[in-house]
Design an enzyme around this catalytic site. Structure first.
Site, PDB file in Angstrom:
ATOM      1  N   LEU A 101       0.842  -1.191   0.000  1.00 19.06           N
ATOM      2  CA  LEU A 101       0.000   0.000   0.000  1.00 19.06           C
ATOM      3  C   LEU A 101       0.876   1.239   0.000  1.00 19.06           C
ATOM      4  O   LEU A 101       1.736   1.398   0.888  1.00 19.06           O
ATOM      5  CB  LEU A 101      -0.906  -0.006   1.238  1.00 19.06           C
ATOM      6  CG  LEU A 101      -1.680   1.290   1.542  1.00 19.06           C
ATOM      7  CD1 LEU A 101      -2.655   1.627   0.413  1.00 19.06           C
ATOM      8  CD2 LEU A 101      -2.417   1.170   2.872  1.00 19.06           C
ATOM      9  N   SER A 102       0.703   2.108  -0.997  1.00 19.48           N
ATOM     10  CA  SER A 102       1.397   3.391  -1.055  1.00 19.48           C
ATOM     11  C   SER A 102       2.920   3.187  -0.997  1.00 19.48           C
ATOM     12  O   SER A 102       3.486   2.516  -1.851  1.00 19.48           O
ATOM     13  CB  SER A 102       0.892   4.287   0.086  1.00 19.48           C
ATOM     14  OG  SER A 102       1.365   5.607  -0.058  1.00 19.48           O
ATOM     15  N   TRP A 103       3.600   3.725   0.020  1.00 25.68           N
ATOM     16  CA  TRP A 103       5.045   3.533   0.175  1.00 25.68           C
ATOM     17  C   TRP A 103       5.390   2.048   0.195  1.00 25.68           C
ATOM     18  O   TRP A 103       6.413   1.629  -0.369  1.00 25.68           O
ATOM     19  CB  TRP A 103       5.495   4.217   1.460  1.00 25.68           C
ATOM     20  CG  TRP A 103       6.960   4.209   1.751  1.00 25.68           C
ATOM     21  CD1 TRP A 103       7.880   5.171   1.449  1.00 25.68           C
ATOM     22  CD2 TRP A 103       7.688   3.196   2.472  1.00 25.68           C
ATOM     23  NE1 TRP A 103       9.131   4.813   1.912  1.00 25.68           N
ATOM     24  CE2 TRP A 103       9.038   3.611   2.550  1.00 25.68           C
ATOM     25  CE3 TRP A 103       7.323   1.976   3.056  1.00 25.68           C
ATOM     26  CZ2 TRP A 103      10.021   2.847   3.181  1.00 25.68           C
ATOM     27  CZ3 TRP A 103       8.299   1.215   3.686  1.00 25.68           C
ATOM     28  CH2 TRP A 103       9.634   1.659   3.743  1.00 25.68           C
ATOM     29  N   THR A 127      -0.175   3.135  -5.339  1.00 27.32           N
ATOM     30  CA  THR A 127       1.283   3.267  -5.338  1.00 27.32           C
ATOM     31  C   THR A 127       1.778   3.669  -6.722  1.00 27.32           C
ATOM     32  O   THR A 127       1.003   3.801  -7.671  1.00 27.32           O
ATOM     33  CB  THR A 127       1.939   1.974  -4.849  1.00 27.32           C
ATOM     34  OG1 THR A 127       3.302   2.217  -4.516  1.00 27.32           O
ATOM     35  CG2 THR A 127       1.870   0.866  -5.884  1.00 27.32           C
TER      36      THR A 127
END
Length: 274
Positions: A101-103, A127
């Protein structure tokens, strides 16, 4: 048996680094969850609760986030991918599916690249490709430069809708409560190390070599990672499927009941690795 009864909690030493890990034991290929910047593993509780209770789920805190102590020096995603592999070795876990998720999507991409046989399937949520990406709005990104939202529930509730988009505004107090429920909120140096890791990394040269079936999940109302980044990933990953939704950056948390079945259906698809 409750999730809590089937969950084992570990603090695993790998070299000089200690990593907090929770494993919910079940069946099938374990799903490893790589969290967003600054977040402890508890932040993904709503998503885990929405998954099949019989599934095996592995969650962990990267160095300097949650209850994992910070590293002694800045690190890159290559180091983190090796660290995650050694943690899985200590747990006796072999083949895995990985969700980022994301980073954490950067870590998931790096892990898939470094472990082509160990990583069966890949899920990338909200992401992008790292330093070389289509950036979010500068005012939103400026609010991401510190981890204050994790330590100040009032601050988290006040800015959730503006920085995360989608249904975050409707769930701002739930988000603040989740952030407050973390075992620890990490450290300023740990957050800085995570920022630095993202600032010097890009997956653009790696993507054609990531052969695992990949599901890209992206929201059209994401102020942090605009939807254009999902289209770039979709074009460059050889075996990718794109799932668009109308939500924001952390819909995996605020609307887990809607996204969890999409992800589970992908992980259960028959067929061998291309």
């Amino acid at each position: 048996m409750t999730d809590d009864a089937r969950t084992t909690r570990h603090e695993i030493a790998v070299g000089r680094q200690r990593i907090r890990v929770h494993v919910r034991h079940g069946f099938g290929v374990p799903l490893v969850l790589c969290n967003g910047i600054g977040a402890g593993l508890e932040v993904l509780d709503p998503f885990v609760a929405a998954l099949d209770p019989a599934a095996t789920i592995v969650r962990f805190d990267v160095p300097g986030a949650g209850a994992s102590p910070p590293s002694f020096a800045p690190y890159g995603f290559g180091y983190l991918a090796r660290l995650l592999g050694r943690v899985l070795d200590r747990l006796g876990i072999g083949t895995v599916d990985v969700l980022g998720l994301s980073w954490g999507g950067a870590l998931a991409q790096q892990f898939a690249f470094q472990n082509p046989r160990r990583c069966r399937r890949l899920v990338l949520v909200a992401t992008a490709t790292g330093a070389l990406m289509v950036p979010g709005h500068p005012r939103v990104l400026a609010k991401m430069l510190t981890g204050r939202r994790f330590t100040d529930p009032g601050r988290a509730a006040a800015i959730a809708g503006r920085i995360y988009g989608g249904t975050a505004a409707e769930h701002s107090h739930d988000i603040a409560a989740l952030f407050g429920a973390q075992a620890r909120t990490g450290s300023a140096i740990g957050y800085l190390h995570q920022l630095l890791a993202g600032a010097v990394w890009t997956s653009l040269p790696l993507l054609p070599a990531i052969r695992q079936p990949t599901l890209i999940v992206a929201g059209t109302d994401d102020p942090i990672v605009p939807i254009a980044n999902a289209h770039i990933l979709h074009r460059l990953l050889p075996h990718a499927t794109l799932h668009r939704h109308a939500g924001g950056h952390i819909e995996l948390i605020t609307d887990a009941a809607r996204l969890a079945p999409v992800i589970e259906a992908f992980l259960r698809e028959p067929g061998r690795r291309p």
